[in-house]
Design an enzyme around this catalytic site. Sequence first.
Site, mmCIF file in Angstrom:
data_model
loop_
_atom_site.group_PDB
_atom_site.id
_atom_site.type_symbol
_atom_site.label_atom_id
_atom_site.label_comp_id
_atom_site.label_asym_id
_atom_site.label_seq_id
_atom_site.Cartn_x
_atom_site.Cartn_y
_atom_site.Cartn_z
ATOM 1 N N ASP A 19 -38.877 95.193 84.753
ATOM 2 C CA ASP A 19 -40.453 95.776 84.185
ATOM 3 C C ASP A 19 -40.358 96.916 84.096
ATOM 4 O O ASP A 19 -39.163 97.492 83.834
ATOM 5 C CB ASP A 19 -41.111 95.390 86.108
ATOM 6 C CG ASP A 19 -42.199 95.264 85.965
ATOM 7 O OD1 ASP A 19 -43.069 94.687 84.842
ATOM 8 O OD2 ASP A 19 -43.196 95.902 86.160
ATOM 9 N N ARG A 56 -50.736 102.799 75.719
ATOM 10 C CA ARG A 56 -51.677 101.646 76.010
ATOM 11 C C ARG A 56 -53.028 101.569 76.105
ATOM 12 O O ARG A 56 -53.375 102.919 76.266
ATOM 13 C CB ARG A 56 -51.743 102.189 78.290
ATOM 14 C CG ARG A 56 -51.979 100.627 78.526
ATOM 15 C CD ARG A 56 -51.877 99.895 80.231
ATOM 16 N NE ARG A 56 -52.703 99.099 80.351
ATOM 17 C CZ ARG A 56 -52.155 98.805 81.967
ATOM 18 N NH1 ARG A 56 -51.703 98.697 82.810
ATOM 19 N NH2 ARG A 56 -52.813 97.439 82.324
ATOM 20 N N ASP A 104 -40.813 96.719 90.308
ATOM 21 C CA ASP A 104 -40.884 97.740 91.062
ATOM 22 C C ASP A 104 -41.757 96.984 92.310
ATOM 23 O O ASP A 104 -42.553 97.392 94.076
ATOM 24 C CB ASP A 104 -42.516 98.659 91.172
ATOM 25 C CG ASP A 104 -43.538 98.055 90.018
ATOM 26 O OD1 ASP A 104 -43.502 96.344 90.067
ATOM 27 O OD2 ASP A 104 -44.255 98.913 90.152
#
Length: 1257
Positions: free
Chosen positions: A500, A686, A887
């Site tokens: 991830d 982002r 996570d």
Amino acid sequence: MAKEEKNYVNKENEDEMEIYGYELCLWKLVLVAIGAICTGGFLLLLLYWMPEWSVKATCTQTSLKEAEIVLLRTTDEFKTWFRAKVCTLLSPGTDPMENLESRISKSVENGYGNHIAGHPVDSNKKLLGKIPEGEAVQVRYFVHHSVTYFWNNLQNFKDLKGLTEGISWSAMHDHHSKGLSKDLEEYRKQFFGVNEVEVKVPSVFKLLIEEVLNPFYIFQLFSVILWTFNGYYYYGVAIVIMSLISIVTSLHTVRKQYIMLHDMVAAHSIVRVSVYRANSEIEETLSTDLVPGDIIVIPTNGTIMPCDSVLLSGTCIVNESMLTGESVPVTKINLPNPIKSSKGLDDDEIYNPEKHKRHTLFCGTSVIQTRFYTGELVKAIVVRTGFSTTKGQLVRSILYPKPTDFKLYRDAYLFLLCLVGVAGIGFLYTVVNSVLNGVGVGTIIIESLDIITITVPPALPAALTAGIVFAQRRLKKLGISCISPQRINICGQLNLICFDKTGTLTEDGLGIWGIQRVEDNSFLPSEQSICKESLVKSQFVACMATCHTLTKIDGKLSGDPLDLKMFEETGWVLEEATEEETALHNQIMPTVVRPSKQLLLEPEAVMDHEMEMYDLPASYEIGIVRQFPFSSALQRMSVVTRVLGEKHMDAYLKGAPEMVANLCKAETVPKHFSEVLKIYTKQGFRVIALAHRKLGSKLTWHKVQNVSRDAIESNMEFMGLIIMQNKLKPDSPRVLEELRKANIRTVMVTGDNMLTAVSVARNSGMILPQDKVIIAEALPPKDGQAAKIHWQYADNASRHLDISGAASEVIDIKMENEGSGDGLHQMNHYHFAMDGKSFSVVTEHFQDLLSKLVLHGTVFARMAPDQKTQLVEAFQNVDYYVGMCGDGANDCGALKRAHTGISLSELEASVASPFTSKTPNIACVPNLIREGRAALLTSFCVFKFMALYSIIQYLSVTLLYSMLSNLGDLQFLFIDLAIILVIVFTMSLNAAWEELVPQRPPSGLISASLIFSVLSQILISAVFQTTGFLMVKQQTWYEVWTPNSDACSSSKLNITLEHNNTYPHDEKNIRNYENITVFFISCFQYLIVAIVFSKGKPFRQPSYKNYPFVVTLILLYIFIFFIMLFPVEVIDKALELVCVPYNWRLTMLIVILINAVVSFVTETILLDLILWKLLFKREGPGINHITANYQQEALDRKSKRCLSFFFCSGNRKPKAKYMHLAQELLVDPDWPPKPRTTTEAKKIPNENGACQIITIT
């Protein structure tokens, strides 16, 4: 027998099973009873181990409608069998969702039948008494893995879905929102059972019986009984003690895990709830009484949800860390009522818990706060209870995990079968030899069976467990906990790791790098600071301050980290209404945000003509009227707000830039939007886009509460971008580099933007600077056109295709030999990248391409949780050993599905993962692989050693049987306990090697290197043991030994005749010259193969660093050398050793030394150096085109090719599908796809919609 009827339960689900019906057969039961008596109960044990045989041996097949027993078989690769008993329930009806109010009449005495465990008999009898006599019906059901399956009108068994199947939003509000009567609740409880996720801790006695009935312990019991008859009391007692220790240890571990899971699940599982009844009364009851359809009232001070339910009114702030692993408050809003919306039933949808998570309160989650209308309670309707809930399904996945499919364990059974085959040869030899020598029948039976117990070592389970236990302890010291120890070995074979991104490769927190606002359809220069007076009252900052789901818990602002960071950056203040303030109004009091006092200056000082301003007094406040929470499927969230004093409302939207741009008016989106976005995402930022819309003044407060989301989120005005920085964790690049050097593929699976993910992949070293990235953008079929894939370079990719499917802009792609695309085919390393939408299209329409794409796929962006699981399965389908590191948030499915799941979250969601790291970074991954490789190599060493131990002892006994002799009881005891057990446990202590190496250990026992190693050592041991056995008979002093024999009189040893006369009568002919010869040579052979097989580098630390092992070997060598060269009378008597001349003792020493040299040279030089290099030589330049992982597969294939030479099987294709596919693609001129091309799936008529793939330039 009835014709076989094949049906399915859980059709097309992960737990799909075939189901067959059976009924008990009296004559079969009688035959089984007779067979059980004749076999001493062994037949019953066999049927206990084999459920399929058990059912077929006692029942005849029949239709499911008449079945008394059902036989279930999973449809996965394991094909596991289960049996279940069909029970009956006397009930007023067969449909739990049926309304019985019209049928219930005055009480009539009525009997009742069986009831599901946990259902009070009295309530069942009372309910049956309220329906007309004779209307009660028999309901058939069975229970499997905590799920109850009922017989239905479709002539099959089916589990109950509650209100989660085929129920529309309007039905929820219209038909199911009035609550249930007490009678109807009792009726449904008969079917749905007690609402509790209960993990029953089995009693010690039950666990003991299950453990003792293990086939290997039964074999040990058989062995002990046999040894007792044969007079081997000491050895039998030793094995019993060892087995008891093993059983007690296993029971303690299993029971401890059950208790831990029980305590975790039981916490807050039973609570008191307020149930809203059909007569509008509120009743206090226990949560165990809830059934689907009950209306519960959520208390204002919060609660632990005891079931899955849908919010009908009000709003809840919920902590879902138990399910997602993220301890972040989530806002849940009520399920919209289509009847009250502007579009009416056009907005109606079928409710789905996964799709409509924002309206669903899941079992086990914690409701922190509620918000409500005055006079209207916060109500939710129960949709699932017990093990059907999301929490129940999670617990079931832990209680009933899928079998571990690993080649090592499959080969282990083959290994045991080989030993059984060898034992069979010895069995026949012993029988024939004993008959020819006139031995009694009783002795023949005992000695023949004894050879089987010798060949299959009773210490094998303990020996194999030791290495895993030691590895688990080492992992614990590294901060990695493990709930599935058997998977440690599988870690040693991992050749692909999925990561991830956010929270795993990068830091959890996001920092705002800056903003880029839009004015007049153009981007303004980027701004680093947001908290300045010129922006205080801008719509841009208003969006940042209001478009979130933050809430105050105990006075502290809580919520999504991204929302929290954005809000904190504005410097504004959030205020929530108290319960007292809410009670004074007819609606929910809105959350209010306002700038802090120091930001609010005089209007003249902040006037800026370049932006729209609110000319308002200093008391500038914005109320959040309604929220549409963030949805990962929609990739956005929005709010409706009102500025204090204004008559109109505003809508603000934030989300993925591509999605937001599609919802905005085209004229408000800057022309260079895609280029600017690409600049930021390529650098790893982002990016969040913001939009605004001014709503009409006719839209009132109450209308806003019922308006649809789509009506608000349309015709927006694009406001600009927020650029956020997500930094890599310090350890990420180093770990990825270490994995790359070890030939382990790394893949990124994230929910973030495509180009951001590619940038992070490059920055982290997952994609090397010289490697090319090809983005696959797939479009589903539309307007009669077939599905398509556009191939673009990441460095010069066009903007992502919008949802309307418009063609992308054509951008020149600069590369070597651009026109032909030859440069692409010349490059050795390329990577595919795609997003979740493209992955779905490829999965559905391009099955032939899927395996090719995953072969070089490195970045998978915008992936939903279920898509992550599908991706893991796609890798496994081409024979990768897949690890997943996440996570815990949205990764649970993939963590469970991977061969090895590693969670970086210690919250409750991590229970789905076999491994959990206490340190929240990916440094745990190479540590786990290193320990897995060490444990795997240890397993191979133990297998090889135990195989040689069995064969060496088998050779010893077979040689002695030829002269009607055997090893003595204490000789067996000394070999098995003092030598074998001690060595096995100490040789398993080797720690893992410090670094990961490119090679991987073999995946199974059936590999060339292992087979050559074992066979060569067996041959050497047989030659030298037979040599000693034959040589002793050629000695001048040799004679058939008797108590009066005096072979030592001429030797240097001062052994007298009186010493020999002290031997008691030897009925079993243990004492003889052959026995002492075979005993000493075999003892040293055990030590020799222990040293030879105890390999270290490159997977384990060298054996000389394993101090317990070294000390054990030294002590054993000294002791055996001493008693061989300098016999001690007490020891000789105990071990039943006779006296032999000193010269013969020296001769045995020479034989042993030559044996050691030959074994060492064969294993270390011939096999490890010469043969290994010949087998694992690089094949030439062709291999260089295959990535690092494929090289290892090529090596494994080459080793097996040498073995196939001896069996004349010729060349074979590689077993691993991805290796075979890589070889095919090397000679495919059309792969990888050329730049600026489109691959189209075209349907071929009259072939069931099959697709052919054509490439359009």
